[in-house]
Write a protein that holds these residues in place. Sequence first.
Motif, short mmCIF file in Angstrom:
data_model
loop_
_atom_site.label_atom_id
_atom_site.label_comp_id
_atom_site.label_asym_id
_atom_site.label_seq_id
_atom_site.Cartn_x
_atom_site.Cartn_y
_atom_site.Cartn_z
N ASN A 47 0.82 -1.21 0.00
CA ASN A 47 0.00 0.00 0.00
C ASN A 47 0.86 1.26 0.00
O ASN A 47 0.62 2.21 -0.76
N ALA A 48 1.86 1.27 0.89
CA ALA A 48 2.73 2.45 0.98
C ALA A 48 3.57 2.61 -0.28
O ALA A 48 3.73 3.73 -0.80
N MET A 49 4.11 1.52 -0.81
CA MET A 49 4.88 1.59 -2.04
C MET A 49 4.02 2.13 -3.18
O MET A 49 4.50 2.92 -4.02
N ALA A 50 2.77 1.70 -3.24
CA ALA A 50 1.88 2.19 -4.30
C ALA A 50 1.74 3.71 -4.22
O ALA A 50 1.75 4.40 -5.25
N ARG A 51 1.64 4.24 -3.02
CA ARG A 51 1.52 5.69 -2.86
C ARG A 51 2.81 6.40 -3.29
O ARG A 51 2.76 7.49 -3.87
N VAL A 52 3.95 5.79 -3.03
CA VAL A 52 5.22 6.38 -3.47
C VAL A 52 5.30 6.35 -5.00
O VAL A 52 5.75 7.32 -5.63
N LEU A 53 4.88 5.26 -5.61
CA LEU A 53 4.86 5.20 -7.07
C LEU A 53 4.01 6.32 -7.65
O LEU A 53 4.42 7.00 -8.61
N HIS A 54 2.84 6.56 -7.06
CA HIS A 54 1.98 7.65 -7.53
C HIS A 54 2.68 9.00 -7.38
O HIS A 54 2.61 9.86 -8.29
N ALA A 55 3.35 9.18 -6.27
CA ALA A 55 4.01 10.47 -6.01
C ALA A 55 5.14 10.74 -6.98
O ALA A 55 5.56 11.89 -7.15
N HIS A 56 5.65 9.71 -7.64
CA HIS A 56 6.77 9.88 -8.56
C HIS A 56 6.37 9.63 -10.01
O HIS A 56 7.18 9.21 -10.83
#
Length: 508
Positions: free
Chosen positions: A37-46
């Motif tokens: 879940n957290a990694m997915a949010r980081v992917l979105h942010a980048h």
Amino acid sequence: MLTVDLVRRGAARFGPRTAVRFGAESLTYTQVDEAANAMARVLHAHGAEPGSRVALLLGNGLWSIATDFACLKAGVARVPLNARLSAAEQGRMLEETGVRLLVHDAALAERAGELAASLDLPTLGLGAPGVAGGPDLLEAMTEVSTVDPRVPANPQDPILLLYTSGTTGTLKAVEHTQASYAAIVANILTNLVSPARDSVMLHAASLIHASGTFVLPYWLRGGESVVLPGFEPQGYVDAIARYRATEINLVPTMIGMLLSTGAAQGADVSSLRTAIYGASPMPRPVIEEAMDVWGRRFAQYYGQTEAPLCLTVLDADDHADASLLGSCGQPAVDGEILVADDEGNPVAPGEVGEIRVRAPFTMAGYHAAPELNAEMFAGDGWLRTRDMARVDERGYLYLVDRRSDMIITGGYNVYPREVEDVLLAQPSVAQAVVVGAPDDTWVEAVTAFVVPAPGATVDEAALQAAVRERLAGYKVPKSVRAVDSVPLSPVGKVLRRALRDPLWEGRR
């Protein structure tokens, strides 16, 4: 059924149980899910928006599974890059699929830097900063929410673009969707394994390929995935004992290495229920020796990237029948198999035809390849495999060879595998690959490349005589060449073209 929902269901049901082990480290189901879940949010942010593509240049590791799940949670299609390919090949993959972001681990940072520089591509590191100035994904995920982003998903959404050269000889991206990958999971559970909470699957081959398809079936049943950084015979059998593996997945080359090094003979396999093999044809002498050493623990699947994992299965009970050891099994219960002539008509039992499949787990198609898709999809849901086979009266399939590997010599068809099987039955032969070489008289000459068994030498005349005793004269190799090794793909498949193509330079 959506693949991303399978991840959610497994996490909700088995949260505190151990899901992944790597060396001495482990992660629970909840930890994997929250990391995703957290990694997915980081992917979105980048810059990885839902519907975009993210490339993964990663070896097997503790976070491999969470990273794959993160792509699902982010609504992006992952494009795994085989680390053993050249920078030019990997660069072409990135360009063709329109990748927006590259995730790499520390061990592959140098190659990631080449790709990022040539394509002006942003990067995220996994356990180290990204080579193009991006953050370490493992650090960045500690600074964002672990709540599932719940990106809307549809059955037809692409989730995986996996490059293969299996059926055509040219690298192209096989596209699997939320629906087709969920069907792959169901196919494995229905036909091949039925994990329980005490089940442990050992992964030594790259999780990019067939080994990775076993992750979600075990995830849904509460089992563990033990991830190894790679395959080394003694280390592998030590891991079976150490982690009390209940199932393993190997390619025939790996089984051959376990036997030839002596690692298999001394292994503690008391925990092992099933040794699964597939991905390339199994030489009969190898499976016979393996069963002598490990007993009737073996199950074979036949499939391909375009239709994973099980088109057919030869289960452990089938292995008890010596007459079936040359078969790849009977059709999976959730797919239709047709052995057909060039017009798509079924051939009679015993005759050779091309395997066609119609099933929910087949690919959506090759990415950006309309002409190839038109050739491979035969209408009414049927997918051509380009694999040639015959079927017996009981419904068991026997692979003959790939259509592209067939040798035509003097107007006669020769399938390399039948010649290789005879050569491999000889005590002096450890490995054998048969290809067609140019010949002014016969068009193609059957040519064998042979790796001698330890302490043996290659006697061309003796090997030719052995083939002549078993097969028609036109199938006897015109030449037998001794080599130190045969070229293999990263998943252990023989790269027949690497031996054949140099013979034809300047002739085609």
